[in-house]
Write a protein that holds these residues in place. Structure first.
Motif, PDB file in Angstrom:
ATOM      1  N   ASP A  31       0.828  -1.207   0.000  1.00  0.00           N
ATOM      2  CA  ASP A  31       0.000   0.000   0.000  1.00  0.00           C
ATOM      3  C   ASP A  31       0.866   1.262   0.000  1.00  0.00           C
ATOM      4  N   ALA A  32       1.954   1.221   0.775  1.00  0.00           N
ATOM      5  CA  ALA A  32       2.853   2.381   0.826  1.00  0.00           C
ATOM      6  C   ALA A  32       3.517   2.609  -0.522  1.00  0.00           C
ATOM      7  N   ALA A  33       3.895   1.519  -1.196  1.00  0.00           N
ATOM      8  CA  ALA A  33       4.510   1.639  -2.515  1.00  0.00           C
ATOM      9  C   ALA A  33       3.508   2.184  -3.530  1.00  0.00           C
ATOM     10  N   PHE A  34       2.265   1.725  -3.440  1.00  0.00           N
ATOM     11  CA  PHE A  34       1.212   2.228  -4.327  1.00  0.00           C
ATOM     12  C   PHE A  34       1.053   3.734  -4.168  1.00  0.00           C
ATOM     13  N   GLU A  35       1.010   4.190  -2.931  1.00  0.00           N
ATOM     14  CA  GLU A  35       0.843   5.619  -2.675  1.00  0.00           C
ATOM     15  C   GLU A  35       2.068   6.412  -3.128  1.00  0.00           C
ATOM     16  N   ALA A  36       3.261   5.855  -2.954  1.00  0.00           N
ATOM     17  CA  ALA A  36       4.477   6.529  -3.399  1.00  0.00           C
ATOM     18  C   ALA A  36       4.500   6.677  -4.918  1.00  0.00           C
ATOM     19  N   LEU A  37       4.052   5.649  -5.604  1.00  0.00           N
ATOM     20  CA  LEU A  37       3.968   5.714  -7.063  1.00  0.00           C
ATOM     21  C   LEU A  37       2.902   6.719  -7.497  1.00  0.00           C
ATOM     22  N   MET A  38       1.755   6.699  -6.820  1.00  0.00           N
ATOM     23  CA  MET A  38       0.684   7.652  -7.139  1.00  0.00           C
ATOM     24  C   MET A  38       1.165   9.085  -6.964  1.00  0.00           C
ATOM     25  N   ALA A  39       1.977   9.318  -5.945  1.00  0.00           N
ATOM     26  CA  ALA A  39       2.482  10.675  -5.687  1.00  0.00           C
ATOM     27  C   ALA A  39       3.348  11.175  -6.831  1.00  0.00           C
ATOM     28  N   LYS A  40       3.916  10.256  -7.582  1.00  0.00           N
ATOM     29  CA  LYS A  40       4.741  10.618  -8.738  1.00  0.00           C
ATOM     30  C   LYS A  40       3.963  10.510 -10.054  1.00  0.00           C
ATOM     31  N   GLY A  41       2.653  10.335  -9.942  1.00  0.00           N
ATOM     32  CA  GLY A  41       1.823  10.269 -11.144  1.00  0.00           C
ATOM     33  C   GLY A  41       1.881   8.938 -11.859  1.00  0.00           C
ATOM     34  N   LEU A  42       2.221   7.862 -11.127  1.00  0.00           N
ATOM     35  CA  LEU A  42       2.331   6.524 -11.702  1.00  0.00           C
ATOM     36  C   LEU A  42       1.235   5.645 -11.107  1.00  0.00           C
ATOM     37  N   ILE A  43       0.241   5.287 -11.915  1.00  0.00           N
ATOM     38  CA  ILE A  43      -0.905   4.527 -11.436  1.00  0.00           C
ATOM     39  C   ILE A  43      -0.707   3.053 -11.766  1.00  0.00           C
ATOM     40  N   VAL A  44      -0.581   2.208 -10.737  1.00  0.00           N
ATOM     41  CA  VAL A  44      -0.446   0.772 -10.934  1.00  0.00           C
ATOM     42  C   VAL A  44      -1.673   0.083 -10.343  1.00  0.00           C
ATOM     43  N   ARG A  45      -1.692  -1.235 -10.366  1.00  0.00           N
ATOM     44  CA  ARG A  45      -2.890  -1.989  -9.985  1.00  0.00           C
ATOM     45  C   ARG A  45      -2.695  -2.674  -8.640  1.00  0.00           C
ATOM     46  N   GLN A  46      -3.519  -2.323  -7.674  1.00  0.00           N
ATOM     47  CA  GLN A  46      -3.591  -3.086  -6.430  1.00  0.00           C
ATOM     48  C   GLN A  46      -4.443  -4.328  -6.686  1.00  0.00           C
ATOM     49  N   ILE A  47      -4.032  -5.451  -6.147  1.00  0.00           N
ATOM     50  CA  ILE A  47      -4.720  -6.701  -6.506  1.00  0.00           C
ATOM     51  C   ILE A  47      -5.201  -7.478  -5.287  1.00  0.00           C
TER      52      ILE A  47
END
Length: 358
Positions: free
Chosen positions: A312-328
């Motif tokens: 979850d922390a990695a997802f949010e860190a990526l989102m903060a940089k404008g990188l949207i990935v998939r949580q599964i």
């Protein structure tokens, strides 16, 4: 008596399909959550779509003959044994409607595509989830789960969301262990990206058997917006599905774009080469003491973190940089993130963010 219309039993028990997140309209976010083409669509497909737009007042040809002819030429198969559809998901619904009903069962590997339980339950049948071995479908376990009620075995190969695959020999072993009245549905949605030498799309097995179907899509090769799927199957399956599909289920621009895209094998090869290069690069860059990248044959990688909290922390860190990935978490892998293979700059940006989690 109820005071309003009610759905059929089981419908409201279905967990609706959850697509990958997208950025807000007009945002500059990079979407790596839906396994879309990083190179856009075939220029020939785009031109064919534009030309078809000049004839929006007419109904499309009902059987998608132009599209089926192109697919037959490119893949060396009989166009009469092809059914085209509004995305491959539509075909999965049609197959389930034809071959599943109350009291029936369909078998799938635990981390298989989340649409399989939806179409199975919607048809009134029960889905049977089978444990995997190291995020890979286990043929022996699948066969052990087959019962007298089994009517379909769903197999995504390569699998979504893990990217793992079964070799041609293993798929054939699976098929050999099934009764002839059980339909093996081989979902080859990511076939264009496979580089493994021992892989087969399932086409030869369809030719040799009466109970195998191969399902494909154009969505991963640049035409996700056009919604084009297709099925290669024995004549009796084609006949059954054609009886219940919509009469104009693939729109005219999609038919024309799909035919052009199928014939543009040069673009498909370029897309495959790009994916192979950056899939290997990203896998090597992210693999470390704390992160595991599951070996993938698709156009995405599954990255496993030590815990759901870190994922979850990695997802949010990526989102903060404008990188949207998939949580599964919906697939039962809350400690994982699925990351589509994108452009070089996107892959380098992902690696830069996730280095802090390695």
């Amino acid at each position: 008596m109820p005071n309003r219309p009610t759905p059929q039993p089981g419908i409201l028990d279905i967990a609706a399909y959850v697509p990958g997140k997208s950025g807000a309209s007009g945002s500059k976010a990079i979407k790596l959550s839906a396994n879309e083409s990083p190179l856009g669509a075939s220029p020939k497909a785009i031109e064919a779509f534009r030309q078809a737009a000049e004839h929006l007042e007419i109904y499309p040809e009902g059987s998608s003959r132009v599209l089926r002819t192109a697919l037959g030429e490119v893949h060396g198969i009989d166009p009469d044994l092809i059914v085209a559809s509004n995305g491959s998901g539509d075909l999965l619904h049609l197959i389930a409607q034809c071959y599943l009903g109350q009291g029936d069962e369909a078998v799938m590997n635990r981390y298989g595509f989340s649409l399989y339980p939806i179409v199975t339950t919607a048809a009134g049948a029960r889905i049977v989830l089978v444990d995997e071995t190291d995020f890979t479908a286990d043929v022996d376990a699948l066969l052990a789960a087959v019962s007298e009620r089994t009517r379909i075995v769903w197999l995504a190969n390569p699998n979504n969301p893990t990217g793992t695959y079964l070799s041609d020999a293993e798929v054939r072993r699976l098929h050999a262990g099934l009764r002839p009245d059980i339909l093996l549905v081989i979902d080859s949605a990511y076939a264009e990206y496979v580089t493994a030498a021992d892989y087969s799309v399932g086409q030869d097995l369809v030719d040799a058997a009466e109970n195998v179907v191969m399902v494909r899509t154009f969505s991963k090769m640049g035409l996700a917006a056009a919604r084009i799927g297709w099925m290669y199957a024995p004549e009796h399956v084609v006949d059954a599905v054609n009886r219940i599909r919509g009469p104009f289920n693939v729109n005219l621009p999609a038919q024309m774009a799909g035919a052009a895209a199928a014939r543009d094998t040069e673009f498909t090869a370029r897309l495959k080469a790009h994916n192979a290069q950056w899939r290997e690069w990203l896998t090597g860059r992210l693999s470390g003491n704390r992160l595991r990248v599951v070996p993938s044959q698709a156009n995405f990688v599954l990255v496993l973190f030590p815990s759901e909290t870190e994922a979850d922390a990695a997802f949010e860190a990526l989102m903060a940089k404008g990188l949207i990935v998939r949580q599964i978490g919906v697939y039962g892998i809350p400690q994982g993130l699925r990351i589509s293979i994108g452009t070089e700059s996107a892959m380098r940006a992902v690696a830069e963010v996730l280095k802090d989690f390695q």
